[in-house]
Enzyme design. Structure first.
Site, PDB file in Angstrom:
ATOM      1  N   HIS A  95      37.147  43.732  42.839  1.00  0.00           N
ATOM      2  CA  HIS A  95      37.768  44.967  43.316  1.00  0.00           C
ATOM      3  C   HIS A  95      37.318  45.271  44.750  1.00  0.00           C
ATOM      4  O   HIS A  95      38.144  45.473  45.648  1.00  0.00           O
ATOM      5  CB  HIS A  95      37.380  46.119  42.375  1.00  0.00           C
ATOM      6  CG  HIS A  95      37.942  47.451  42.750  1.00  0.00           C
ATOM      7  ND1 HIS A  95      39.081  47.970  42.175  1.00  0.00           N
ATOM      8  CD2 HIS A  95      37.520  48.381  43.642  1.00  0.00           C
ATOM      9  CE1 HIS A  95      39.335  49.157  42.692  1.00  0.00           C
ATOM     10  NE2 HIS A  95      38.398  49.440  43.602  1.00  0.00           N
ATOM     11  N   GLU A  96      36.011  45.259  44.977  1.00  0.00           N
ATOM     12  CA  GLU A  96      35.492  45.571  46.313  1.00  0.00           C
ATOM     13  C   GLU A  96      35.906  44.506  47.326  1.00  0.00           C
ATOM     14  O   GLU A  96      36.103  44.798  48.507  1.00  0.00           O
ATOM     15  CB  GLU A  96      33.972  45.733  46.286  1.00  0.00           C
ATOM     16  CG  GLU A  96      33.462  46.857  45.371  1.00  0.00           C
ATOM     17  CD  GLU A  96      34.067  48.227  45.669  1.00  0.00           C
ATOM     18  OE1 GLU A  96      34.449  48.488  46.837  1.00  0.00           O
ATOM     19  OE2 GLU A  96      34.185  49.041  44.726  1.00  0.00           O
ATOM     20  N   GLU A 151      43.330  51.435  47.887  1.00  0.00           N
ATOM     21  CA  GLU A 151      43.136  51.171  46.472  1.00  0.00           C
ATOM     22  C   GLU A 151      44.139  50.129  45.972  1.00  0.00           C
ATOM     23  O   GLU A 151      43.843  49.371  45.050  1.00  0.00           O
ATOM     24  CB  GLU A 151      43.261  52.483  45.687  1.00  0.00           C
ATOM     25  CG  GLU A 151      42.433  52.551  44.430  1.00  0.00           C
ATOM     26  CD  GLU A 151      40.941  52.332  44.662  1.00  0.00           C
ATOM     27  OE1 GLU A 151      40.304  51.747  43.775  1.00  0.00           O
ATOM     28  OE2 GLU A 151      40.414  52.722  45.729  1.00  0.00           O
ATOM     29  N   HIS A 208      39.180  45.546  48.715  1.00  0.00           N
ATOM     30  CA  HIS A 208      38.988  46.534  49.781  1.00  0.00           C
ATOM     31  C   HIS A 208      38.541  45.848  51.076  1.00  0.00           C
ATOM     32  O   HIS A 208      39.030  46.146  52.166  1.00  0.00           O
ATOM     33  CB  HIS A 208      37.906  47.545  49.364  1.00  0.00           C
ATOM     34  CG  HIS A 208      38.368  48.610  48.412  1.00  0.00           C
ATOM     35  ND1 HIS A 208      39.433  49.445  48.686  1.00  0.00           N
ATOM     36  CD2 HIS A 208      37.887  49.004  47.202  1.00  0.00           C
ATOM     37  CE1 HIS A 208      39.589  50.297  47.674  1.00  0.00           C
ATOM     38  NE2 HIS A 208      38.669  50.049  46.754  1.00  0.00           N
TER      39      HIS A 208
HETATM   40 ZN   LIG Z   1      38.373  51.101  44.952  1.00  0.00          ZN
END
Ligand SMILES: [Zn+2]
Ligand SMILES: [Zn+2]
Lengths: 492, 492
Positions: B262-263, B292, B266
C-alpha cells in the site's frame, strides 16, 4: 527579562529552531539519505542557510543588542548579549558575494581533490587550491579590517574567540622545542617492548554491541541520542537528541572503538550544556578547542588509561572471543609511531602535524608562502618535526586533509588546544578527586563525568575561555600540562 | 517565464525547501528520534510551520497571482497559478488564533484518547471531542463563508479540490444500496470454502527481506527512497527521496506485506510526479483521494490478484520455509469478514465504514448530530450496514479512529474515492493493455507502472481531478466500477 532583551532572546530562539533542521539535514545526509536525495537536499539546505544568515544579520539586531547592553541585566544575560553580538558580527562581516564565491570554489576544489589525492596529482590540485586560498585570504583581510586584528587572527576568531597567533606561539613553544626529542625517547623505549598489535577479524555486529556498551559506560544517554554509521565519524544534534556516528573496520576494531569514544566525548559535552540556555548563544559550546578537549579527554585521558582499559577488557574479550591481557591492551592503545597521516597519528606525534599546518596556514594567509611552494615547505617541515619525507608523495603530504580544500583555514590549532586543555583539566580534576585510574577501578567513573558536567559542560558560553579555564582548573590554559601528561604516560 | 510569474515560481520553490525540512522532521520523529528529542523537535516544527504559513500568506501574493493570471502564459503555468492561489487562500482562510486553539485542543484530546480508548471511557472522551468538534465547526463555517459553499463542502475542499457533498452522495449511492446485500452473498459463498488463514510464526528479518523484494518487483527505486519501521506505516518524502515505513508482526506476515505494498503505491506516485515541476504547486499529487487510489491500486487491484500472487508466491514460501499454494494465498488475501474496525477491514466491507463516518461528519458539522449522541448513531448505523452492534463498546465504535480527535473532518471520504478511482483506472487500463493478470504472468508488470506513470503520476496537479480522470480513463469518476470489481473478484 526586559522587553529589549526578551525580543532578542526570542529571535535567537527562533534561529535555533532553523538550526535544528540544518543539523538534522546534515545528519540525515551522512547516515540515511539515498543518493537520489542529494540535489533536493542541497537546494533545501542552501535556502535554509541563507534564511538563517538573514536572521542573523537583520538590521535592528546590532542596535538592539547595544541598547540591551546598557540595561542593568543579570550577568548571565549580559554574557548572552556578548555571544549574540559575536554571532551577528561574524555573520555580517563577510559579503554574501564572497561567501558564495568561496562556497562554489570550495565545492569544486573538494570534489576534484577526491580523485586528485588518490592519484597524487599535485599539478591538477594546485590551481584549484590556489583559487580557494586566495578567497580565504580575501575573507581574512575583510574580517581583519572589521575587527582591527591581523588576518590570521581574524580566522582564529571564528573558531576560538579571543585566541591570537601570539598566544598560540607561546602555548606551542614548549611543544616545538621538546616534542621531537620526546618522540625519539618514546620510540626508543617502545622498541624494546613486545609487538602488541591487536590483529584479526572482528565481526562488525559485535563491534557495534561493544561500542554501545562502552558508550553506556561513558554515561551516554541513549534516550537522548543515537549511534549510527557513516563514512566519516562525527557528532551533531540538538539538546535532548545528540547523535554520533562511527564506522566499523573488520580488520581493526580498536580505531573504530577509539573513534566512538572520541565522538562520545563531543556528545556528552553537548548533552551537558546548560538546559536553561537552550537555543541561546550563551548556551552553546565555548569553542572548537573546548569541544575537542572533551572528545580528547575521553579518547586520550580516559580511554587509553589503565583504569579505563581495565573496565572494558572483559567487554572487548567477550565481543570477539579473545583473551587480551590488560598489558596487551595498554601497549596497543599507547603505541607511538611517526607517520605521515595526521588522522592516524597517536597523541604524542599528533601535535607535530598541527605545528606544521599552523605554520603553513599563517604563511599562506600573510602571503609569505605561495601554494606552489607548499610541497617543498611540507617536506622540509616533516623532515624537521618527524624525520619523514613527503618528497613526491603529496597525497600523504600537503594533499591529505580536507580542510583547506574547503577554504577552512585557522581550524587546525583547535585540535592541539583541545589536547592541551584536556591534559590541564585532568590534572586539575586529579587534585580534587585523586587518581582517575583509582576512581575508575573503584567503580566511581561517574564522578569524573560529574566533575566535567559541573565545571565545563554546564557553563556553555556563559564565560570566556580564559574565565572558564580559570574557574575549572585555577588558571588559564598553559602549554606544559600536555607535555607533562605525555612524559608521564609514555616515559614514566 | 514572465517576471511576474518567475517571482511567484521562485517564492513557491523556496516554500518547498522549507517543506522539505518539515517532511524530514516528521519522518525522523516517527522512525529515528530518541524520546529526549520530542520537546526540541516540536518547538522547532512549530516555528518552521508558522514560517511556512507566513510565506504562504504574504501580502503581495494574491495580487501578484491575479496579475500573472492576466498574462498570456502557457497552459501549464496557468495551472500552476491556480494551484498557487489555492494554497494561498487555503492558508489565509483560517485565523491564526483559531488554528492555534484547534491545535491545542486536538493535542490534548488525542493525548487523552490514547488511554481513554483502551479503557472504553466514552464519558471521559466526550467532552474533549466536543471541544475539538466545536472548533472544527467554527473552522468549517469560516471556510464556507469565504468560499461561498457549505461548511462540510469547505472541509472536503481541503483534501479533494472541487468535491462536494452532492457529488459524493451520487458517487456513494450505489454502494449504499448494493453493498449490504453484496457482502451477504460474499460471506455466504466464502463460508463454503476451506479455512485458509496463513498462521504461524514469521521471522521479522525474513519479512523485511520479503518486503524489499516485493517493493523491487513493484519498481520502487531504493536509490530514491527507503524502507524503515515505525509504529504506524506511512509514506513521505521529497522528490528523489521518498520514504515509506512498515511494521512487522511475528504472528501475521500478510498484513505487514499488504501495508508495505500500500505505502509503495503512495511512494511510486510521489516518485513519478513531474520532475519539471518539482517544488511547484502544480507538481504535487492531485488530491488525497487520488493518492489513495494509487496505494489501493497497488494493494487491492494488483496485490490481491491471481497474477501478482503468482509472482510473489515463491518469495513468500522461500522467506518462511512454507509451501502455500496459489489457491491458498488467493483465498487468504481475499477473505471477507464483517468487523468493527475500519483499518482491519477488507475491500468489500471497507466502504461501509466510510459511509457511516461520512454521514456522521456531515451531521456533526451541520449540528444535527451532537457528540453526546454519537455512540447511539454509530451503533444504529453499524447494525444497518454490517449487522454489528457497538452498544457499550465505544472503543471499537466511535472511539476507534484518530482523525476526529485531531479535528480532521472531511478526510474519510477520500479513502473510498481512492478505491473507486483505483477500480476505474484498472478497467481503463485493461481496455488498453488487456488483462492485468495475463500481463503479470507474462513478465510484463512494468507496462502497468508505465501506464500509471504516463496517465496519472506525471500529470501532478497540472489538471483538475475531473480532467485527469477523463484524460486517463475517458470519463470522470463513476461509482460503479468499484462495485463491478468487487462482484467480479468476490462473486465471479
Ligand atoms: Zn494510504
Ligand atoms: Zn573531534
Amino acid at each position: 527579562m526586559s522587553a529589549q532583551y526578551r525580543k532578542l532572546h526570542d529571535h535567537f530562539k527562533r534561529i535555533s529552531h532553523f538550526e535544528h533542521f540544518n543539523n538534522l539535514g546534515e545528519w540525515d545526509l551522512c547516515t540515511m539519505m539515498p543518493d537520489g536525495g542529494s540535489e533536493g537536499r542541497s537546494e533545501a539546505m542552501a535556502t535554509l542557510s541563507s534564511h538563517i544568515h538573514e536572521m542573523r544579520t537583520e538590521d535592528w539586531l546590532s542596535d538592539s543588542i547595544q541598547q540591551a547592553m546598557q540595561e542593568s541585566l543579570p550577568a548571565a544575560q549580559q554574557a548572552n548579549l556578548v555571544e549574540m553580538q559575536r554571532q551577528v558580527s561574524q555573520a555580517s562581516l563577510v559579503p554574501a558575494k564572497l561567501v558564495a564565491a568561496k562556497t562554489k570554489a570550495a565545492f569544486a576544489c573538494e570534489h576534484a581533490w577526491r580523485e586528485q589525492r588518490k592519484n597524487n596529482d599535485w599539478q591538477g590540485f594546485a590551481p584549484n587550491l590556489t583559487g580557494v586560498i586566495e578567497l580565504a585570504r580575501e575573507e581574512a583581510q575583510i574580517r581583519a579590517e572589521a575587527l582591527g586584528i591581523t588576518p590570521y587572527d581574524a580566522l582564529l576568531e571564528k573558531f576560538e574567540p579571543g585566541m591570537t597567533t601570539d598566544k598560540l606561539e607561546q602555548l606551542f613553544a614548549p611543544l616545538r622545542s621538546e616534542l621531537p626529542g620526546l618522540i625519539q625517547q618514546v620510540v626508543d623505549k617502545q622498541a624494546g617492548e613486545p609487538n602488541t598489535s591487536l590483529t584479526g577479524k572482528f565481526d562488525t555486529a559485535a563491534q557495534e554491541v561493544l561500542s554501545r556498551k562502552v558508550m553506556a559506560l561513558l554515561d551516554f544517554d541513549f534516550n537522548q541520542g543515537r549511534l549510527d554509521v557513516s563514512s566519516h565519524p562525527f557528532s551533531c544534534g540538538v539538546p535532548g537528541d545528540i547523535r554520533i556516528t562511527t564506522r566499523f573496520d573488520e580488520d581493526d576494531f580498536s580505531s573504530s572503538l577509539m573513534s566512538t569514544i572520541h565522538e562520545t566525548g563531543h556528545a556528552r559535552y553537548e548533552q551537558g550544556l546548560p538546559t536553561d540556555w537552550q537555543g541561546q548563544p550563551a548556551g552553546m559550546a565555548r569553542s572548537m578547542g573546548m569541544h575537542e578537549s572533551q572528545s580528547l579527554f575521553y579518547e586520550m585521558q580516559l580511554a587509553r588509561s589503565e583504569g579505563f582499559l581495565g573496565l572494558i577488557r572483559n567487554d572487548i574479550n567477550q565481543a570477539f572471543g579473545n583473551d587480551y591481557s590488560l598489558e596487551q591492551l595498554k601497549h596497543s592503545f599507547t603505541r607511538v609511531n611517526r607517520g605521515l597521516i595526521r588522522v592516524d597519528a597517536d597523541e604524542v606525534t599528533y601535535p607535530c602535524h598541527i605545528l606544521l599546518r599552523f605554520d603553513a596556514e599563517k604563511a599562506l594567509i600573510d602571503g609569505s608562502l605561495a601554494v606552489k611552494d607548499l610541497p617543498e615547505f611540507w617536506n622540509a617541515n616533516m623532515q624537521q618535526l618527524l624525520g619523514l619525507s613527503t618528497q613526491g608523495n603529496d597525497k600523504d603530504g600537503c594533499m591529505q586533509d580536507i580542510h583547506w580544500t574547503l577554504g577552512e583555514l585557522g581550524y587546525f590549532p583547535s585540535y592541539t588546544l583541545g589536547a592541551m586543555t584536556a591534559a590541564q583539566i585532568r590534572y586539575a580534576m586529579e587534585k580534587q578527586l585523586g587518581s582517575l585510574d583509582k576512581l575508575m577501578s573503584n567503580g566511581r567513573i561517574k564522578e569524573i563525568f560529574n566533575w566535567l558536567s559541573a565545571n565545563i559542560w554546564c557553563k556553555g558560553s556563559l564565560m570566556s575561555t580564559d574565565e572558564l579555564m580559570t574557574s575549572a582548573t585555577g588558571e588559564v590554559l598553559k602549554g606544559e600540562y600536555l607535555l607533562t601528561h605525555l612524559k608521564q604516560r609514555y616515559l614514566g
